[in-house]
Design a protein around this motif. Structure first.
Motif, short mmCIF file in Angstrom:
data_model
loop_
_atom_site.label_atom_id
_atom_site.label_comp_id
_atom_site.label_asym_id
_atom_site.label_seq_id
_atom_site.Cartn_x
_atom_site.Cartn_y
_atom_site.Cartn_z
N GLY A 1 0.82 -1.20 0.00
CA GLY A 1 0.00 0.00 0.00
C GLY A 1 0.85 1.25 0.00
N PRO A 2 0.25 2.41 0.23
CA PRO A 2 -1.17 2.56 0.51
C PRO A 2 -2.05 2.47 -0.73
CG PRO A 2 -0.05 4.70 0.61
CD PRO A 2 1.02 3.67 0.42
N TRP A 3 -1.52 2.78 -1.92
CA TRP A 3 -2.36 2.77 -3.13
C TRP A 3 -1.96 1.64 -4.05
CZ3 TRP A 3 -6.49 5.94 -4.40
CH2 TRP A 3 -6.74 7.00 -3.51
N ALA A 4 -2.96 0.97 -4.62
CA ALA A 4 -2.74 0.01 -5.70
C ALA A 4 -3.40 0.56 -6.96
CB ALA A 4 -3.35 -1.34 -5.35
N LEU A 5 -2.71 0.44 -8.08
CA LEU A 5 -3.28 0.85 -9.36
C LEU A 5 -3.64 -0.41 -10.15
CD1 LEU A 5 -2.00 3.68 -11.64
CD2 LEU A 5 -2.81 1.54 -12.61
N ALA B 1 -11.65 -6.66 -11.84
CA ALA B 1 -12.62 -6.26 -10.82
C ALA B 1 -12.42 -7.10 -9.55
CB ALA B 1 -14.04 -6.44 -11.36
N ALA B 2 -12.07 -8.38 -9.73
CA ALA B 2 -11.82 -9.25 -8.57
C ALA B 2 -10.57 -8.79 -7.81
CB ALA B 2 -11.67 -10.70 -9.03
N TYR B 3 -9.55 -8.34 -8.53
CA TYR B 3 -8.37 -7.77 -7.86
C TYR B 3 -8.79 -6.57 -7.01
CZ TYR B 3 -4.78 -10.33 -10.56
OH TYR B 3 -3.98 -11.29 -11.09
N ALA B 4 -9.61 -5.71 -7.58
CA ALA B 4 -10.04 -4.51 -6.85
C ALA B 4 -10.79 -4.91 -5.58
CB ALA B 4 -10.91 -3.63 -7.75
N GLY C 1 -12.58 -2.90 -14.67
CA GLY C 1 -14.03 -2.83 -14.81
C GLY C 1 -14.72 -4.16 -14.59
N GLU C 2 -14.13 -5.19 -15.17
CA GLU C 2 -14.81 -6.49 -15.15
C GLU C 2 -13.81 -7.60 -14.90
OE1 GLU C 2 -16.45 -6.60 -19.11
OE2 GLU C 2 -18.41 -5.96 -18.36
N GLY C 3 -14.34 -8.79 -14.73
CA GLY C 3 -13.51 -9.99 -14.74
C GLY C 3 -12.49 -10.04 -13.62
N ILE C 4 -11.29 -10.51 -13.96
CA ILE C 4 -10.25 -10.71 -12.95
C ILE C 4 -9.81 -9.35 -12.38
CG2 ILE C 4 -7.95 -11.67 -12.51
CD1 ILE C 4 -8.47 -13.65 -14.84
N ASP D 1 -11.28 -16.36 -7.02
CA ASP D 1 -10.29 -17.36 -6.59
C ASP D 1 -8.93 -17.06 -7.22
OD1 ASP D 1 -12.21 -18.69 -5.07
OD2 ASP D 1 -12.85 -19.91 -6.77
N VAL D 2 -8.97 -16.61 -8.49
CA VAL D 2 -7.72 -16.24 -9.17
C VAL D 2 -7.06 -15.07 -8.44
CG1 VAL D 2 -6.72 -15.33 -11.31
CG2 VAL D 2 -8.50 -17.10 -11.41
N ALA D 3 -7.83 -14.02 -8.16
CA ALA D 3 -7.26 -12.82 -7.53
C ALA D 3 -6.66 -13.15 -6.17
CB ALA D 3 -8.35 -11.75 -7.39
N ARG D 4 -7.37 -13.95 -5.39
CA ARG D 4 -6.89 -14.29 -4.04
C ARG D 4 -5.58 -15.07 -4.12
NH1 ARG D 4 -10.68 -17.44 -2.59
NH2 ARG D 4 -12.22 -15.77 -2.69
N GLU D 5 -5.54 -16.07 -5.01
CA GLU D 5 -4.33 -16.89 -5.11
C GLU D 5 -3.14 -16.06 -5.60
OE1 GLU D 5 -4.96 -20.78 -6.92
OE2 GLU D 5 -2.86 -20.86 -7.55
#
Ligand SMILES: NC(=O)c1ccc[n+]([C@@H]2O[C@H](COP(=O)([O-])OP(=O)(O)OC[C@H]3O[C@@H](n4cnc5c(N)ncnc54)[C@H](OP(=O)(O)O)[C@@H]3O)[C@@H](O)[C@H]2O)c1
Length: 274
Positions: free
Chosen positions: A12-16, A26-29, A21-24, A216-220
Motif C-alpha cells: 500500500g497505501p495505493w494500488a493501481l 474487478a476481482a483484484y479490486a 471494470g470487469e472480470g479478474i 479465486d484467481v485474484a486471491r491466489e
C-alpha cells in the motif's frame, strides 16, 4: 471497514489496477479493498469501472477512477499522471485483448490492438511507474500472462505471443527489481469465468472443465506475490500444464490446435467485437 495488515503495509497505501471494470481486474479490486488498500482504478468502460469503485468504497476503500483507453498513448500518459499524484505501492496490469481466429484471417488492426493493450500498455506504465517504486524501496507488480504463453497456441497465436512477452518480462523483472525490494509476479491463469472469456465463448462445451472463478484467481495471485517469479493459477491448471510440458513439443502444440478447432469449429470466435 478493513484495517491495513501486512499486505497493505508491504504493497500500500495505493494500488493501481489497469483494466478494473470487469472480470479478474474487478476481482483484484475487490480483494485489494478487502486487504485495506486504497485503489486507483482504470478502465475504458466507464459504467463497469463505477460498479467496481462503488463496491470498493462500500468496503471503506479510498478510490480514484480514471476512464482511459490503454491502447492509446495519451490514455497511458493519463494513467501515469494519476499514479504520480498517489503513493502507489502496487501496479496490477490486468487489461488485455484476446481474439480467437486463424492468424491470416485477423486484420493487422486486430493484431496491433492486441499488441498495444497487452504489451505496449504495460511497457509504458512500467517505464513511468518503476522509478518511483524503486525510490520507495518496496512494492509489487502483477503482470497478467496466460497458460497459452507456455507453447504454441493455434487460433490465438498473436494473443499467446503477447502473453509470452508478459511472462518473460515478469520473470526477468522479478529478479532485477527484487534487488530494489519490488516483488514482481507473472500470472498464468487458465480459463476463468469472466466477461472477456465468455465473449470469446467456445462454440462447443469443450474446454470448460477446469474453469476458475475470478475471485479465486485474484486471491491466489495476491497470496503468491513475493514468493516466486510466476504462477500458473489453480492446482488443476498446474497439473494440466505439467502433463503438456512432459509431452513432445510438436505433439503438444498439435494437440492444442486440435482442441481449439474442436472448440471453434469455424476457426474463430462467434462474434468478435473488434
Ligand atoms: N479469463 C481467462 O480465461 C483468462 C485466461 C488467461 C489469461 N487471462 C488474462 O487475465 C487478464 C484478465 O482477463 P479477463 O478475462 O478478466 O479480461 P476481461 O474480462 O476482458 O477484463 C479486462 C478488463 O480490462 C478492460 N480493458 C480491455 N481493453 C482495455 C483498454 N484498451 N483500455 C482499458 N481497459 C481495457 C476490459 O474492459 P472492456 O470489458 O470494456 O473491454 C475489462 O474491464 C487478461 O490479461 C487476460 O489476458 C484471462
Amino acid at each position: 471497514v478493513s484495517l491495513p495488515g501486512p499486505f497493505a503495509e508491504r504493497y500500500g497505501p495505493w494500488a493501481l489496477v489497469a483494466g478494473a471494470g470487469e472480470g479478474i481486474g474487478a476481482a483484484y479490486a475487490d480483494e485489494l479493498a478487502a486487504r485495506g488498500l486504497s485503489l486507483a482504478l482504470v478502465d475504458v468502460a466507464a459504467a463497469a469501472l463505477e460498479d467496481t469503485a462503488a463496491r470498493a468504497r462500500a468496503r471503506g476503500a479510498d478510490v480514484r477512477t480514471l476512464v482511459a483507453d490503454l491502447a492509446d498513448l495519451h490514455g497511458l500518459e493519463a494513467v501515469a499522471a494519476l499514479a504520480s499524484e498517489l503513493d502507489v505501492g502496487l501496479l496490477v496490469y490486468n487489461a488485455a485483448v484476446g481474439l480467437v481466429g486463424n492468424f491470416v484471417e485477423q486484420s493487422l488492426e486486430q493484431s496491433l490492438l492486441q499488441l498495444d493493450v497487452n504489451c505496449r500498455g504495460p511497457l509504458v506504465l512500467l517505464h513511468r511507474l518503476v522509478p518511483a517504486l524503486r525510490a520507495r524501496g518496496r512494492g509489487g507488480i502483477v503482470l497478467m500472462s496466460s497458460a497459452s504463453a507456455l507453447r504454441g497456441a493455434p487460433l490465438v497465436a498473436t494473443y499467446a505471443a503477447t502473453k509470452a512477452w508478459a511472462y518473460i518480462l515478469g520473470e526477468s523483472l522479478w529478479e532485477e527489481l527484487g534487488h530494489d525490494g519490488i516483488d514482481v509476479l507473472a500470472v498464468l491463469p487458465g480459463s476463468t469465468r469472466t466477461p472477456g472469456w465468455l465473449s470469446s465463448m467456445p462454440q462447443t462445451g469443450t474446454g470448460t472443465a477446469m474453469l476458475m472463478e475470478p475471485a479465486d484467481v485474484a486471491r491466489e495471485v495476491l497470496d503468491t506475490l513475493g514468493t516466486q517469479p510466476s504462477l500458473i493459477v489453480g492446482q488443476a491448471n498446474r497439473d494440466g500444464q505439467a502433463l503438456l510440458s512432459s509431452m513432445d513439443r510438436a505433439d503438444a502444440v498439435r494437440m492444442m490446435g486440435g482442441v481449439m478447432r474442436e472448440m471453434y469449429p469455424e476457426g474463430r470466435q462467434a462474434d468478435p467485437t473488434v
